[in-house]
Design an enzyme around this catalytic site. Structure first.
Site, PDB file in Angstrom:
ATOM      1  N   GLN A   1       6.468  -5.076  -2.152  1.00  0.00           N
ATOM      2  CA  GLN A   1       5.347  -4.734  -1.276  1.00  0.00           C
ATOM      3  C   GLN A   1       5.486  -3.317  -0.710  1.00  0.00           C
ATOM      4  O   GLN A   1       6.570  -2.731  -0.726  1.00  0.00           O
ATOM      5  CB  GLN A   1       5.303  -5.714  -0.099  1.00  0.00           C
ATOM      6  CG  GLN A   1       5.000  -7.142  -0.500  1.00  0.00           C
ATOM      7  CD  GLN A   1       4.912  -8.049   0.715  1.00  0.00           C
ATOM      8  OE1 GLN A   1       5.713  -8.957   0.869  1.00  0.00           O
ATOM      9  NE2 GLN A   1       3.949  -7.811   1.592  1.00  0.00           N
ATOM     10  N   HIS A   2       4.373  -2.816  -0.200  1.00  0.00           N
ATOM     11  CA  HIS A   2       4.312  -1.649   0.699  1.00  0.00           C
ATOM     12  C   HIS A   2       4.524  -0.278   0.069  1.00  0.00           C
ATOM     13  O   HIS A   2       4.193   0.729   0.697  1.00  0.00           O
ATOM     14  CB  HIS A   2       5.338  -1.760   1.855  1.00  0.00           C
ATOM     15  CG  HIS A   2       5.413  -3.085   2.510  1.00  0.00           C
ATOM     16  ND1 HIS A   2       4.330  -3.699   3.080  1.00  0.00           N
ATOM     17  CD2 HIS A   2       6.469  -3.931   2.691  1.00  0.00           C
ATOM     18  CE1 HIS A   2       4.707  -4.876   3.581  1.00  0.00           C
ATOM     19  NE2 HIS A   2       6.002  -5.041   3.350  1.00  0.00           N
TER      20      HIS A   2
ATOM     21  N   ASP B   1       5.414  -9.426  -3.943  1.00  0.00           N
ATOM     22  CA  ASP B   1       6.417 -10.335  -4.517  1.00  0.00           C
ATOM     23  C   ASP B   1       6.653 -11.584  -3.672  1.00  0.00           C
ATOM     24  O   ASP B   1       6.930 -12.659  -4.217  1.00  0.00           O
ATOM     25  CB  ASP B   1       7.730  -9.614  -4.871  1.00  0.00           C
ATOM     26  CG  ASP B   1       8.350  -8.859  -3.724  1.00  0.00           C
ATOM     27  OD1 ASP B   1       7.823  -8.884  -2.597  1.00  0.00           O
ATOM     28  OD2 ASP B   1       9.393  -8.214  -3.964  1.00  0.00           O
TER      29      ASP B   1
HETATM   30  O1  LIG Z   1       9.038  -5.360   2.302  1.00  0.00           O
HETATM   31  C1  LIG Z   1       9.140  -6.503   1.903  1.00  0.00           C
HETATM   32  C2  LIG Z   1       8.338  -7.597   2.509  1.00  0.00           C
HETATM   33  O2  LIG Z   1       7.552  -7.170   3.599  1.00  0.00           O
HETATM   34  C3  LIG Z   1      10.092  -6.817   0.790  1.00  0.00           C
HETATM   35  O3  LIG Z   1      10.276  -8.194   0.638  1.00  0.00           O
HETATM   36  C4  LIG Z   1       9.638  -6.162  -0.490  1.00  0.00           C
HETATM   37  O4  LIG Z   1       8.485  -6.850  -0.963  1.00  0.00           O
HETATM   38  C5  LIG Z   1      10.731  -6.075  -1.536  1.00  0.00           C
HETATM   39  O5  LIG Z   1      11.120  -7.308  -2.019  1.00  0.00           O
HETATM   40  P1  LIG Z   1      12.383  -7.601  -2.972  1.00  0.00           P
HETATM   41  O6  LIG Z   1      12.416  -6.555  -4.026  1.00  0.00           O
HETATM   42  O7  LIG Z   1      13.583  -7.642  -2.111  1.00  0.00           O
HETATM   43  O8  LIG Z   1      12.059  -8.955  -3.547  1.00  0.00           O
END
Ligand SMILES: O=C(CO)[C@@H](O)[C@H](O)COP(=O)(O)O
Ligand SMILES: Nc1ncnc2c1ncn2[C@@H]1O[C@H](COP(=O)(O)OP(=O)(O)O)[C@@H](O)[C@H]1O
Length: 485
Positions: free
Chosen positions: A71-72, A252
């Site tokens: 995300q983000h 994700d």
């Molecule tokens: O920033 C967040 C949720 O807000 C993280 O969960 C990212 O989405 C990255 O996820 P992973 O790569 O650790 O699964």
């Protein structure tokens, strides 16, 4: 037997699964690593996706494919659709001051936090896209001037799969849009005024699709060696004979919720690069304290979520410090007593997001001659990482979530030590589904929904879960709370 594919383009790697759309049975899979760092060229994700797709036998025979992504991340495109600069990832903390500015501009303190929580579901922290755009405007004005559109990692990959057909074709979904800081889960609308506040103007943003709405079609040339390809790939994956639909994709965590089939009363704890604790909810959250981000999910509902920056990599770091592999680290941890005789690791190795301490570093407390052993350090690493997640669980419960069942997923859940120590720290049993790629699975389930239609995604089984129960050891969290302050 229609097939569907799901992609997990997460922080450390790209994983692809191909599954039977109706039953969910796994047919084939592939994976490829991503580069390290908190700033990454999106082309590296594209190359990893192509390599993982090739390893998974290509997409020529699938009816639909969806992308779940970290995300983000800020992906900025110029008018020609070229990437303006490497993407800043969710765990890049350089925009921490920008986050503070945005809260201050909304009245500061409780007033500012409440404004953002009510407007966008979450109080800005360095992870969110809006703060990264503010950083770009302040620190790289020439790059900022070139930005014609801004999107997220999964949006960009979906667009590339469509053949990168122009900025107007960018698509996203509610789940990932809700992590930008300029979209409201409550109203389902962009807050372009807040995008302008953060960035100084309003670049184009992707159209937000409904949960089972197609984002277009796979361009058969995109995955092959045709004109839109970048870099080397294993060759398979091109030449789709029929139409391959593109699902809307999602973030994700929303994909993982879909992958494990999270329902009412379930809390998912994911131990990947990030540690996340989340639940599917019928109403949006707005936590002005900032611990819980009130995201949307991938089914039309909501996904209140707590995220820490320090999860599986704390175990990687501890294993490196001890010069052992992850399995040995786990064995060492289990050989030490619960509570590690008072040795506490506060695991802020990458700063921290929850609590909001972007510039924090890790600390080890309680060192004595007796606790100066590899086993104690290994145990403290596992316990410290889990304590951060247990704090997240408390925050989620305080927002009204129910935790009838805690489902443990992510790379860290492959550790027997994590599975066995988690119930001691959480004070509740945890259930662990069979080892798998639940983000990619959730993306595949979304793709099946797009391909098959209907009001809900097809009912897939995740197989037999294992339950881990243990006597709670409250002293672990009490000592941790004192150490983290
Ligand atoms: O920033 C967040 C949720 O807000 C993280 O969960 C990212 O989405 C990255 O996820 P992973 O790569 O650790 O699964
Ligand atoms: N057996 C294991 N024991 C502990 N950690 C593991 C094990 N297998 C994988 N991991 C951890 O899983 C992490 C990757 O998890 P993953 O969920 O794929 O991350 P992401 O989705 O953020 O890319 C790595 O940091 C790795 O240390």
């Amino acid at each position: 037997m229609p097939l569907v594919a799901g992609v997990d383009s997460s922080t450390q790697s790209c994983k692809v699964v191909v599954r039977d759309a109706e039953t969910g049975a796994l047919v084939r899979q592939g994976r490829a690593p991503h580069p390290a760092g908190t700033e990454v060229e999106p082309a590296a994700w594209w190359n990893a996706l192509r390599a993982a797709v090739a390893e998974a036998g290509g997409l020529a025979d699938v009816a639909a494919v969806s992308v779940g992504g970290q995300q983000h991340g800020m992906v900025c495109l110029d008018e020609a659709g070229e990437v303006v600069r490497p993407a800043l990832l969710w765990n890049d903390t350089r925009s921490a001051d920008a986050a503070r500015e945005l809260v201050a501009e909304a009245g500061g303190g409780e007033t500012g936090r409440r404004f953002w929580a009510e407007a966008t579901g979450a109080v800005p922290v360095a992870s969110f896209t809006a703060t990264k755009l503010r950083w770009l405007a302040r620190h790289e004005p020439a790059n900022a001037d070139r930005v014609a559109a801004v999107c997220l990692p999964h949006d960009w990959l979906t667009w590339r799969l469509a053949g990168a057909p122009g900025l107007d074709a960018l698509r996203t979904d509610r789940g990932d849009a809700s992590g930008t800081g300029y979209w409201s889960p409550r109203t389902g609308e962009y807050r372009l005024d807040l995008l302008e506040q953060a960035f100084g103007r309003r670049p184009r943003v992707p159209v937000v699709l409904g949960p089972a709405e197609a984002a277009g079609q796979l361009d058969p040339a995109a995955l092959g060696d045709g004109p839109t390809a970048d870099g080397p790939v294993g060759g398979a994956g091109s030449g789709a004979a029929g139409r391959v639909l593109l699902g809307p994709g999602t973030g994700d965590n929303a994909a993982a919720a879909l992958g494990v089939g999270a329902g009412p009363g379930d809390v998912v704890v994911s131990i990947g690069t990030s540690g996340t604790v989340f639940a599917v909810a019928d109403t949006p959250a707005a936590d002005a304290a900032g611990a819980v981000a009130g995201f949307a999910d991938a089914t039309g509902r909501f996904l209140p979520l707590v995220c820490t920056l320090n999860a599986a990599r704390v175990l990687d770091a501890a294993a490196t410090m001890l010069g052992v592999d992850l399995d040995t680290l786990g064995e060492l941890a289990l050989s030490a007593p619960a509570g590690a005789d008072g040795l506490v690791l506060v695991p802020y190795l990458e700063g921290e997001r929850t609590p909001d301490r972007p510039h924090a570093t890790g600390e080890l407390r309680g060192l004595t001659l007796g606790t100066s052993t590899p086993a104690h350090l290994a145990r403290a690493a596992v316990e410290g990482m889990l304590c951060g997640l247990a704090d997240g669980l408390d925050a989620l419960l305080a927002q009204g979530a129910r935790a009838d069942r805690i489902i443990l997923v992510g790379g860290g859940a492959r550790s027997a030590a994590v599975r066995r120590i988690a119930p001691q720290v959480f004070g509740r049993p945890v259930v662990v589904p069979p080892p798998g790629e639940y983000v990619a699975d959730g993306a595949a389930r979304q793709a099946a929904w797009v391909a098959l239609g209907g009001d809900a995604p097809p009912a897939w089984s995740i197989g037999d879960t294992e339950e881990y129960a243990a006597e709670p050891v409250p002293a672990i969290r009490e000592r941790y709370a004192r150490a983290r302050g």
